[in-house]
Design a protein around this motif. Structure first.
Motif, PDB file in Angstrom:
ATOM      1  N   GLY A 177       8.416  -0.134  47.982  1.00  0.00           N
ATOM      2  CA  GLY A 177       7.490   0.666  47.201  1.00  0.00           C
ATOM      3  C   GLY A 177       6.035   0.361  47.477  1.00  0.00           C
ATOM      4  O   GLY A 177       5.150   0.714  46.682  1.00  0.00           O
ATOM      5  N   MET A 178       5.754  -0.287  48.591  1.00  0.00           N
ATOM      6  CA  MET A 178       4.381  -0.636  48.951  1.00  0.00           C
ATOM      7  C   MET A 178       3.765   0.474  49.806  1.00  0.00           C
ATOM      8  O   MET A 178       4.442   1.109  50.612  1.00  0.00           O
ATOM      9  N   ASP A 179       2.489   0.690  49.610  1.00  0.00           N
ATOM     10  CA  ASP A 179       1.753   1.663  50.414  1.00  0.00           C
ATOM     11  C   ASP A 179       1.163   0.971  51.637  1.00  0.00           C
ATOM     12  O   ASP A 179       0.598  -0.115  51.536  1.00  0.00           O
ATOM     13  N   VAL A 180       1.338   1.601  52.777  1.00  0.00           N
ATOM     14  CA  VAL A 180       0.720   1.125  54.016  1.00  0.00           C
ATOM     15  C   VAL A 180      -0.304   2.166  54.441  1.00  0.00           C
ATOM     16  O   VAL A 180       0.046   3.333  54.649  1.00  0.00           O
ATOM     17  N   PRO A 181      -1.616   1.818  54.486  1.00  0.00           N
ATOM     18  CA  PRO A 181      -2.153   0.460  54.443  1.00  0.00           C
ATOM     19  C   PRO A 181      -2.737   0.041  53.086  1.00  0.00           C
ATOM     20  O   PRO A 181      -3.366  -1.023  53.009  1.00  0.00           O
ATOM     21  N   THR A 240       3.432   5.713  67.580  1.00  0.00           N
ATOM     22  CA  THR A 240       3.040   7.024  67.039  1.00  0.00           C
ATOM     23  C   THR A 240       4.243   7.834  66.563  1.00  0.00           C
ATOM     24  O   THR A 240       4.102   9.005  66.202  1.00  0.00           O
ATOM     25  N   ALA A 241       5.420   7.220  66.557  1.00  0.00           N
ATOM     26  CA  ALA A 241       6.627   7.922  66.104  1.00  0.00           C
ATOM     27  C   ALA A 241       6.904   7.670  64.633  1.00  0.00           C
ATOM     28  O   ALA A 241       7.824   8.257  64.070  1.00  0.00           O
ATOM     29  N   ILE A 242       6.146   6.801  63.990  1.00  0.00           N
ATOM     30  CA  ILE A 242       6.356   6.480  62.584  1.00  0.00           C
ATOM     31  C   ILE A 242       5.140   6.896  61.777  1.00  0.00           C
ATOM     32  O   ILE A 242       4.094   7.266  62.332  1.00  0.00           O
ATOM     33  N   TRP A 243       5.292   6.839  60.446  1.00  0.00           N
ATOM     34  CA  TRP A 243       4.164   7.099  59.560  1.00  0.00           C
ATOM     35  C   TRP A 243       3.979   5.917  58.626  1.00  0.00           C
ATOM     36  O   TRP A 243       4.973   5.434  58.062  1.00  0.00           O
ATOM     37  N   PRO A 244       2.744   5.444  58.484  1.00  0.00           N
ATOM     38  CA  PRO A 244       1.561   5.860  59.245  1.00  0.00           C
ATOM     39  C   PRO A 244       1.614   5.345  60.683  1.00  0.00           C
ATOM     40  O   PRO A 244       2.293   4.356  60.960  1.00  0.00           O
TER      41      PRO A 244
END
Length: 364
Positions: A278-282, A297-301
């Motif tokens: 449940g953590m936000d990156v970044p 570049t295949a993931i978010w963020p």
């Protein structure tokens, strides 16, 4: 003529262990194996004093050149082997694209061979000999394996290593400065305001792993930050190992505000662990990687990472070994490390640490 990927079955007898090799001649004469090969093939780009010294060593050791050592300059068909044993598909893809591109440009055949960890090195080298290869491009982790390097040198197969600082016997190396790259990334995180920076180490069987860790340590020291051992976790350059390492670091009672992983696969795994908690990156956690493979570049963020020019490195390695075999490379290139540039690429996975209390870390 397009580069071909193929395997041939013609047999080349293995040299007995007590028969002198091209590496023995090189050590005796105080030159590189590539220089010995050029003298054997009567190339012009060798000083007369060096040529005479090599000839004296050949006579003193009663050396008989192998098939690979007798590769002639010019239009002879060359067969170059790319030998890999890499758990990262993204890294291997970049390496292969660069090698194929340069093989096509250099008008040579490229043979791609996988070495399985449980396989016998001696039997594998015999298999390579049956392919009548003229030279080998050796990426990590195999270029960091002394037994593999020794076995290839014992049968006079010229080698160019990629992405390593390990260069026994003057083997040419194409690499980047992993220490400086990791230090720069850590300095970048510190400049954003991070003081608690986790680090996921790479596989200990690769020289680059230690150099990247040393760069991380150097940046902390230069900033006056003490190393907290609990913030460092061992990975193995695989996504799975990145999951385990990230879990270990984020389970701390006071987790870091940033994690720097030694490659993109492990960084991507860290992002996945953070999202699962449940953590936000970044926002809650900055995550950075290394290599700038397709995974970045295949993931978010998308990952902030060090761009290691893997394709360019493999192209340079192919170009170097072909030029050495054809006698068109200079002595400096044969004997040393060819360092290519790297770049720090900022994307969406890094930010300054939150001013307000961080999101509590928990597993869902």
């Amino acid at each position: 003529m397009a580069a071909n990927i193929k395997t041939e079955n013609s047999k080349t007898p293995r040299r007995p262990r007590d028969v002198p090799t091209i590496s023995d001649v090189a050590r005796h004469a105080g030159v590189s194996p590539m220089t010995v090969s050029r003298v054997i093939n009567d190339h012009d780009a060798v000083r007369s004093s060096t040529r005479e010294r090599v000839k004296q060593s050949i006579e003193a050791l009663n050396y008989a050149p192998s098939v690979a050592a007798r590769t002639l300059a010019g239009g002879d068909e060359l067969r170059i082997g790319l030998v890999y044993s890499n758990p990262s598909a993204s890294y291997l893809s970049e390496l292969l694209v660069g090698s194929l591109d340069q093989a096509r440009h250099s008008n040579v055949h490229l043979l791609v061979e996988q070495f399985e960890e449980e396989a016998s090195i001696a039997e594998f080298v015999q298999h390579l000999q049956r392919g009548r290869l003229n030279g080998i491009i050796l990426p990590p982790p195999l270029c960091d394996l002394p037994e593999m390097v020794d076995a290839l040198q014992a049968v006079d197969l010229p080698i160019v290593s990629v992405a390593t600082s390990y260069s026994p016997g003057g083997i040419p190396v194409v690499s980047i400065d992993d220490f400086s790259a990791a230090r720069e990334m850590t300095q970048h995180l510190i400049s954003l305001g991070h003081a608690r920076i986790g680090f996921i180490k790479g596989n200990p069987n690769q020289c680059a792993s230690e150099r990247r860790y040393e760069g991380y340590l150097a940046a902390l020291s230069e900033a006056g930050l003490e190393l907290e051992p609990s913030l460092v976790s061992q990975g193995f350059f695989t996504y799975r190992s990145g999951l385990d390492a990230a879990e270990q670091i984020l389970d701390l009672s006071e987790p870091p505000t940033a994690i720097f992983a030694s490659n993109d696969d492990m960084a991507a795994a860290t992002v996945a662990v953070a999202h699962r908690r449940g953590m936000d990156v970044p926002g809650d956690l900055t995550v950075c990687g290394f290599d700038d493979t397709l995974m970045a570049t295949a993931i978010w963020p998308e990952l902030t990472t060090i761009r290691q020019p893997i394709q360019a490195m493999s192209r340079a390695a192919m170009d170097l070994i072909v030029k050495c075999l054809r006698g068109t490379s200079d002595q400096t290139a044969q004997n040393g490390a060819q360092l290519l540039g790297y770049s720090l690429i900022r994307r969406q996975s890094d930010a300054a640490p939150r001013k307000r209390p961080r999101h509590s870390s928990h597993k869902k």
